[in-house]
Scaffold this motif. Sequence first.
Motif, PDB file in Angstrom:
ATOM      1  N   ALA A  43       0.723  -1.311   0.021  1.00 54.24           N
ATOM      2  CA  ALA A  43       0.062  -0.199   0.129  1.00 54.24           C
ATOM      3  C   ALA A  43       0.806   1.237   0.082  1.00 54.24           C
ATOM      4  CB  ALA A  43      -0.781   0.032   1.259  1.00 54.24           C
ATOM      5  N   SER A  44       2.172   1.318   0.697  1.00 59.48           N
ATOM      6  CA  SER A  44       2.929   2.404   0.432  1.00 59.48           C
ATOM      7  C   SER A  44       4.380   2.106   0.830  1.00 59.48           C
ATOM      8  CB  SER A  44       2.667   3.428   1.772  1.00 59.48           C
ATOM      9  OG  SER A  44       2.801   2.886   2.916  1.00 59.48           O
ATOM     10  N   VAL A  45       5.146   2.600  -0.074  1.00 56.07           N
ATOM     11  CA  VAL A  45       6.700   2.416  -0.207  1.00 56.07           C
ATOM     12  C   VAL A  45       7.285   3.668  -0.089  1.00 56.07           C
ATOM     13  CG1 VAL A  45       8.554   1.352  -1.464  1.00 56.07           C
ATOM     14  CG2 VAL A  45       6.443   0.261  -1.612  1.00 56.07           C
ATOM     15  N   HIS A  46       8.085   3.816   0.722  1.00 53.87           N
ATOM     16  CA  HIS A  46       8.772   5.315   0.993  1.00 53.87           C
ATOM     17  C   HIS A  46      10.121   5.037   0.807  1.00 53.87           C
ATOM     18  CE1 HIS A  46      10.111   7.953   4.490  1.00 53.87           C
ATOM     19  NE2 HIS A  46      10.515   8.567   3.345  1.00 53.87           N
ATOM     20  N   LEU A  47      10.753   5.741  -0.090  1.00 55.54           N
ATOM     21  CA  LEU A  47      12.266   5.907  -0.468  1.00 55.54           C
ATOM     22  C   LEU A  47      12.637   7.275   0.257  1.00 55.54           C
ATOM     23  CD1 LEU A  47      10.622   4.748  -3.097  1.00 55.54           C
ATOM     24  CD2 LEU A  47      13.084   4.961  -4.309  1.00 55.54           C
ATOM     25  N   SER A  48      13.568   6.880   1.101  1.00 52.91           N
ATOM     26  CA  SER A  48      14.177   7.883   2.018  1.00 52.91           C
ATOM     27  C   SER A  48      15.725   8.108   1.515  1.00 52.91           C
ATOM     28  CB  SER A  48      14.012   7.885   3.446  1.00 52.91           C
ATOM     29  OG  SER A  48      14.254   9.054   4.335  1.00 52.91           O
ATOM     30  N   GLY A  49      16.117   9.553   1.188  1.00 60.24           N
ATOM     31  CA  GLY A  49      17.515   9.599   1.106  1.00 60.24           C
ATOM     32  C   GLY A  49      18.295   9.597   2.320  1.00 60.24           C
ATOM     33  N   CYS A  50      17.903   9.600   3.357  1.00 65.32           N
ATOM     34  CA  CYS A  50      18.781   9.693   4.429  1.00 65.32           C
ATOM     35  C   CYS A  50      17.739   9.195   5.802  1.00 65.32           C
ATOM     36  CB  CYS A  50      19.298  10.983   4.912  1.00 65.32           C
ATOM     37  SG  CYS A  50      18.186  12.094   5.688  1.00 65.32           S
ATOM     38  N   PRO A  51      18.418   8.850   7.044  1.00 65.80           N
ATOM     39  CA  PRO A  51      17.606   8.616   8.106  1.00 65.80           C
ATOM     40  C   PRO A  51      16.453   9.405   8.544  1.00 65.80           C
ATOM     41  CG  PRO A  51      19.740   7.877   8.379  1.00 65.80           C
ATOM     42  CD  PRO A  51      19.738   8.839   7.126  1.00 65.80           C
ATOM     43  N   ARG A  52      16.463  10.624   8.131  1.00 66.87           N
ATOM     44  CA  ARG A  52      15.694  11.677   8.665  1.00 66.87           C
ATOM     45  C   ARG A  52      14.105  11.712   8.489  1.00 66.87           C
ATOM     46  NH1 ARG A  52      17.563  17.429   7.229  1.00 66.87           N
ATOM     47  NH2 ARG A  52      17.596  16.662   5.387  1.00 66.87           N
ATOM     48  N   SER A  53      13.992  10.937   7.320  1.00 68.39           N
ATOM     49  CA  SER A  53      12.511  10.627   6.806  1.00 68.39           C
ATOM     50  C   SER A  53      11.651  11.929   6.709  1.00 68.39           C
ATOM     51  CB  SER A  53      11.843   9.727   7.787  1.00 68.39           C
ATOM     52  OG  SER A  53      10.621   9.162   7.474  1.00 68.39           O
ATOM     53  N   CYS A  54      12.149  12.880   5.904  1.00 69.76           N
ATOM     54  CA  CYS A  54      11.505  13.940   6.020  1.00 69.76           C
ATOM     55  C   CYS A  54      10.095  13.966   4.961  1.00 69.76           C
ATOM     56  CB  CYS A  54      12.276  14.939   4.987  1.00 69.76           C
ATOM     57  SG  CYS A  54      13.834  15.529   6.037  1.00 69.76           S
ATOM     58  N   ALA A  55      10.106  12.995   4.024  1.00 71.04           N
ATOM     59  CA  ALA A  55       8.886  12.938   3.357  1.00 71.04           C
ATOM     60  C   ALA A  55       7.460  12.224   3.945  1.00 71.04           C
ATOM     61  CB  ALA A  55       9.164  12.055   1.945  1.00 71.04           C
ATOM     62  N   MET A  56       7.792  11.565   4.994  1.00 70.95           N
ATOM     63  CA  MET A  56       6.894  10.953   5.505  1.00 70.95           C
ATOM     64  C   MET A  56       6.890  10.988   7.093  1.00 70.95           C
ATOM     65  SD  MET A  56       5.362   7.082   4.028  1.00 70.95           S
ATOM     66  CE  MET A  56       4.058   6.789   4.114  1.00 70.95           C
TER      67      MET A  56
END
Length: 431
Positions: A363-376
Amino acid sequence: MRPSACPGLWRIVQALDGGICRIKLAGGALTADQAEAVAAAAERYASGEIEVTNRGNLQIRGIGCDHSGLIELLLAAGLGPREAAGDDVRNLMLSPTAGIDPQMLLDTRPLAQQVLQSLETTPRFHQLSAKFAVQLDGGEALAMLEHPHDLWLSPLKLDDELWLAFGLAGCPAKDAPLGAVPLSQGHELVLAVLNRFLDLARPEQTRMRQLLAEYAPQAITAGLGLPIRADAAVCQWRRSLTAASYLGIYPQLQTGLSAVGAAAPLGRLNPSMLRGAARLAREQGDGTLRMTPWQSLLLPAIAQRHAERVSESLAQLGLLVSASEQLSRLVACTGSAGCAKGQAETKGDARLLATLLAPGAPASVHLSGCPRSCAMAHVAHATLLAQSPGHYDLYLRDATEPGFGRLRARNLTLKEAGALLDAGSRSTLDD
């Protein structure tokens, strides 16, 4: 202004791809005229990139050197307060269907207006961090209930009267209330909790979770001077959760009307998309748009007989209108193209991954460029954490594990990640 790394309307923060201006919307709503002003500002003063954030706000990226021109254009459209200090603290999240949801227990907008007015105009509250956030839930079916907030409120009925349950440093989807106050005391509760936080917090304690590491919750809520009820009927209550889609057609409480939802691909709009949505809102709806914490938008008050046509028009603008579109299931941060901390070009990688995933992916896949998780702001079913360009560690959500969840595999290529996600979707990935 107080030093902060968070962008605002008045505070333009520099990134690799230029300045960032965040427009904090009142309850996620803006008029068609305001949407057109945002589009014009993005074209005139920036690169044309507009993002919908995970708290239902808008931000403009790639801003050049004329900061004052951009700020003045947005202020003239009524998109922020004339006092810079009052802008940072306007962090109040509502359901995007506030006031129109068939399952709501109350229309949260009048109370939200009171709270926002107090946040903007009370000098003491300007000491709060630009990240300090409040959620006001009205019992809607379409509501983001997993994002943690410093203070959350949610309605429940006690003895046939409506009360507001509340909690600290958590969210209605997961946490038990600390207590409840009568609906009429909701505004007073918010003000009392914010004042108590400022009374107790040291300068380095900018969020409620940091204060709770030192104080018991009852030490914060005791002595607020409000009729707080904290018996079993309150503390054992849990917010009912209903799966509702923010894409497509959503019937409203008002007879014959629907809201029509569409997602910005990977959270990004261009000026043509925003102008087109504004035109549809003006011609087919009530002249307003609502941004959502799923990085999407809703056009409310669309006549049901026109809803399909409006949805098709949004799709023609390049927006995503169905959960069957693979890109609608992917979330990606700015990545290395715009952020110095990004380890991979996550936006481009997400588009490639969408072509590799079979139907029925998570249902959701999150691509995060670093551990801060800014997008989600909450944990996705699956998270790909960048390690280097084109390579990611895969985590699966697990309530027993902190952070992104359980580590499933390391240093995967996108093709390898897609194969594992497909295999997982046929077994236990979404359990």
